[in-house]
Design a protein around this motif. Structure first.
Motif, mmCIF file in Angstrom:
data_model
loop_
_atom_site.group_PDB
_atom_site.id
_atom_site.type_symbol
_atom_site.label_atom_id
_atom_site.label_comp_id
_atom_site.label_asym_id
_atom_site.label_seq_id
_atom_site.Cartn_x
_atom_site.Cartn_y
_atom_site.Cartn_z
ATOM 1 N N LYS A 72 0.825 -1.210 0.000
ATOM 2 C CA LYS A 72 0.000 0.000 0.000
ATOM 3 C C LYS A 72 0.860 1.262 0.000
ATOM 4 O O LYS A 72 0.539 2.236 -0.672
ATOM 5 C CB LYS A 72 -0.956 -0.003 1.187
ATOM 6 N N THR A 73 1.957 1.231 0.744
ATOM 7 C CA THR A 73 2.870 2.379 0.767
ATOM 8 C C THR A 73 3.478 2.609 -0.614
ATOM 9 O O THR A 73 3.531 3.746 -1.104
ATOM 10 C CB THR A 73 3.972 2.170 1.823
ATOM 11 N N ALA A 74 3.931 1.532 -1.242
ATOM 12 C CA ALA A 74 4.505 1.646 -2.591
ATOM 13 C C ALA A 74 3.455 2.154 -3.570
ATOM 14 O O ALA A 74 3.738 3.039 -4.393
ATOM 15 C CB ALA A 74 5.055 0.297 -3.051
ATOM 16 N N PHE A 75 2.249 1.634 -3.483
ATOM 17 C CA PHE A 75 1.182 2.036 -4.398
ATOM 18 C C PHE A 75 0.880 3.532 -4.255
ATOM 19 O O PHE A 75 0.767 4.246 -5.261
ATOM 20 C CB PHE A 75 -0.079 1.205 -4.138
ATOM 21 N N LYS A 76 0.772 4.005 -3.026
ATOM 22 C CA LYS A 76 0.497 5.441 -2.793
ATOM 23 C C LYS A 76 1.625 6.303 -3.362
ATOM 24 O O LYS A 76 1.367 7.362 -3.945
ATOM 25 C CB LYS A 76 0.305 5.713 -1.302
ATOM 26 N N LYS A 77 2.859 5.854 -3.195
ATOM 27 C CA LYS A 77 4.013 6.587 -3.748
ATOM 28 C C LYS A 77 3.892 6.681 -5.270
ATOM 29 O O LYS A 77 4.059 7.759 -5.847
ATOM 30 C CB LYS A 77 5.301 5.865 -3.366
ATOM 31 N N TYR A 78 3.570 5.542 -5.915
ATOM 32 C CA TYR A 78 3.465 5.545 -7.374
ATOM 33 C C TYR A 78 2.247 6.328 -7.857
ATOM 34 O O TYR A 78 2.298 6.935 -8.923
ATOM 35 C CB TYR A 78 3.484 4.114 -7.918
ATOM 36 N N GLN A 79 1.197 6.356 -7.079
ATOM 37 C CA GLN A 79 0.038 7.202 -7.431
ATOM 38 C C GLN A 79 0.458 8.671 -7.442
ATOM 39 O O GLN A 79 0.140 9.400 -8.384
ATOM 40 C CB GLN A 79 -1.099 7.009 -6.418
ATOM 41 N N LYS A 80 1.155 9.095 -6.397
ATOM 42 C CA LYS A 80 1.607 10.491 -6.300
ATOM 43 C C LYS A 80 2.537 10.852 -7.448
ATOM 44 O O LYS A 80 2.553 11.987 -7.911
ATOM 45 C CB LYS A 80 2.313 10.742 -4.964
ATOM 46 N N GLU A 81 3.329 9.888 -7.906
ATOM 47 C CA GLU A 81 4.270 10.126 -9.008
ATOM 48 C C GLU A 81 3.600 10.037 -10.378
ATOM 49 O O GLU A 81 4.258 10.222 -11.397
ATOM 50 C CB GLU A 81 5.417 9.109 -8.931
ATOM 51 N N GLY A 82 2.302 9.715 -10.404
ATOM 52 C CA GLY A 82 1.581 9.613 -11.671
ATOM 53 C C GLY A 82 1.841 8.319 -12.427
ATOM 54 O O GLY A 82 1.571 8.236 -13.632
ATOM 55 N N LYS A 83 2.325 7.297 -11.740
ATOM 56 C CA LYS A 83 2.648 6.034 -12.408
ATOM 57 C C LYS A 83 1.479 5.047 -12.405
ATOM 58 O O LYS A 83 1.572 4.003 -13.034
ATOM 59 C CB LYS A 83 3.888 5.403 -11.773
ATOM 60 N N VAL A 84 0.409 5.374 -11.706
ATOM 61 C CA VAL A 84 -0.813 4.577 -11.766
ATOM 62 C C VAL A 84 -1.701 5.277 -12.778
ATOM 63 O O VAL A 84 -2.186 6.377 -12.542
ATOM 64 C CB VAL A 84 -1.511 4.479 -10.392
ATOM 65 N N LYS A 85 -1.877 4.659 -13.929
ATOM 66 C CA LYS A 85 -2.567 5.302 -15.050
ATOM 67 C C LYS A 85 -3.865 4.575 -15.382
ATOM 68 O O LYS A 85 -3.978 3.362 -15.213
ATOM 69 C CB LYS A 85 -1.669 5.307 -16.275
ATOM 70 N N LEU A 86 -4.806 5.332 -15.889
ATOM 71 C CA LEU A 86 -6.068 4.780 -16.330
ATOM 72 C C LEU A 86 -5.811 3.685 -17.365
ATOM 73 O O LEU A 86 -5.034 3.870 -18.305
ATOM 74 C CB LEU A 86 -6.930 5.892 -16.945
ATOM 75 N N GLY A 87 -6.410 2.546 -17.183
ATOM 76 C CA GLY A 87 -6.212 1.422 -18.103
ATOM 77 C C GLY A 87 -4.984 0.584 -17.800
ATOM 78 O O GLY A 87 -4.766 -0.444 -18.440
ATOM 79 N N SER A 88 -4.169 1.013 -16.852
ATOM 80 C CA SER A 88 -2.961 0.281 -16.448
ATOM 81 C C SER A 88 -2.159 -0.233 -17.643
ATOM 82 O O SER A 88 -1.940 -1.434 -17.805
ATOM 83 C CB SER A 88 -3.335 -0.891 -15.524
ATOM 84 N N PRO A 89 -1.690 0.678 -18.509
ATOM 85 C CA PRO A 89 -0.921 0.221 -19.679
ATOM 86 C C PRO A 89 0.364 -0.492 -19.262
ATOM 87 O O PRO A 89 1.027 -0.092 -18.309
ATOM 88 C CB PRO A 89 -0.602 1.516 -20.432
ATOM 89 N N LYS A 90 0.670 -1.558 -19.986
ATOM 90 C CA LYS A 90 1.885 -2.343 -19.712
ATOM 91 C C LYS A 90 3.115 -1.544 -20.111
ATOM 92 O O LYS A 90 3.125 -0.849 -21.128
ATOM 93 C CB LYS A 90 1.871 -3.653 -20.499
ATOM 94 N N ILE A 91 4.153 -1.686 -19.318
ATOM 95 C CA ILE A 91 5.434 -1.049 -19.595
ATOM 96 C C ILE A 91 6.380 -2.144 -20.085
ATOM 97 O O ILE A 91 6.621 -3.127 -19.363
ATOM 98 C CB ILE A 91 6.005 -0.372 -18.339
#
Length: 179
Positions: A72-91
């Motif tokens: 959850k901590t990692a997820f919140k960090k990535y949300q703040k950084e804009g890395k959680v995107k609509l549609g969760s495109p694969k990198i």
């Protein structure tokens, strides 16, 4: 060089044994591997790695609180950084493996699968390609009854050396397909 992180939480040692074998197999495949115990280290950037392997036991169909808090901590960090995107495109080049130890004195692997799906969602939401989920039957430490009379039969001593070697080989094969 191909970089991998094996991130795990273990209370009784089952998940730690599996994590070590995953790391061994990846190293045999010439990957640079960091093995990270969530109890000791929680500051990690998943995006520094080509492969993230997360290992956790199943506690009542959920990861234990320390692993859940870490995710959850990692997820919140990535949300703040804009890395959680609509549609969760694969990198491209960002992959994940989930491994879950379970004892299953009641319904076996069915108790562990929700954990794998749950953990996988954290990684898929940040664009990682979920390659596989591994479920490893393990001894229920501290309860002979739960280790001998459940649906899985006598599971004392699991995962044994044979199973751990199979895990090492699977990790080696996995890194060869990615490298």
């Amino acid at each position: 060089m191909f970089r991998a992180a094996v991130i795990y939480w273990s209370n009784t040692g089952n998940t730690q044994k599996v994590a070590q074998k995953v790391a061994e197999g990846l190293k045999e495949g010439d990957a640079s591997v960091d093995i990270i115990d969530v109890k000791k280290t929680v500051d990690i950037d998943f995006f520094d790695y080509d492969l993230i392997c997360i290992g956790t036991p199943s506690y009542h169909w959920h990861p234990p609180k320390p692993m859940n808090d870490f995710l959850k901590t990692a997820f919140k960090k990535y949300q703040k950084e804009g890395k959680v995107k609509l549609g969760s495109p694969k990198i491209g080049g960002k992959n994940a493996l989930i491994f879950c130890t379970y004892s299953g004195p009641h319904t076996g692997k069915n108790e562990a699968e929700p954990v794998g799906k749950y953990v996988g969602q954290f990684l898929e939401h940040i664009g990682f390609n979920l390659l596989d989920e591994w479920y490893i039957l393990s001894e229920f430490h501290g309860s002979e009854e739960n280790s001998t009379k459940g649906r899985m039969g006598d599971i004392r001593g699991l995962p044994d050396e044979k199973k751990l070697n199979e895990i090492r080989v699977k990790a080696l094969e996995l890194v060869k397909t990615l490298g």
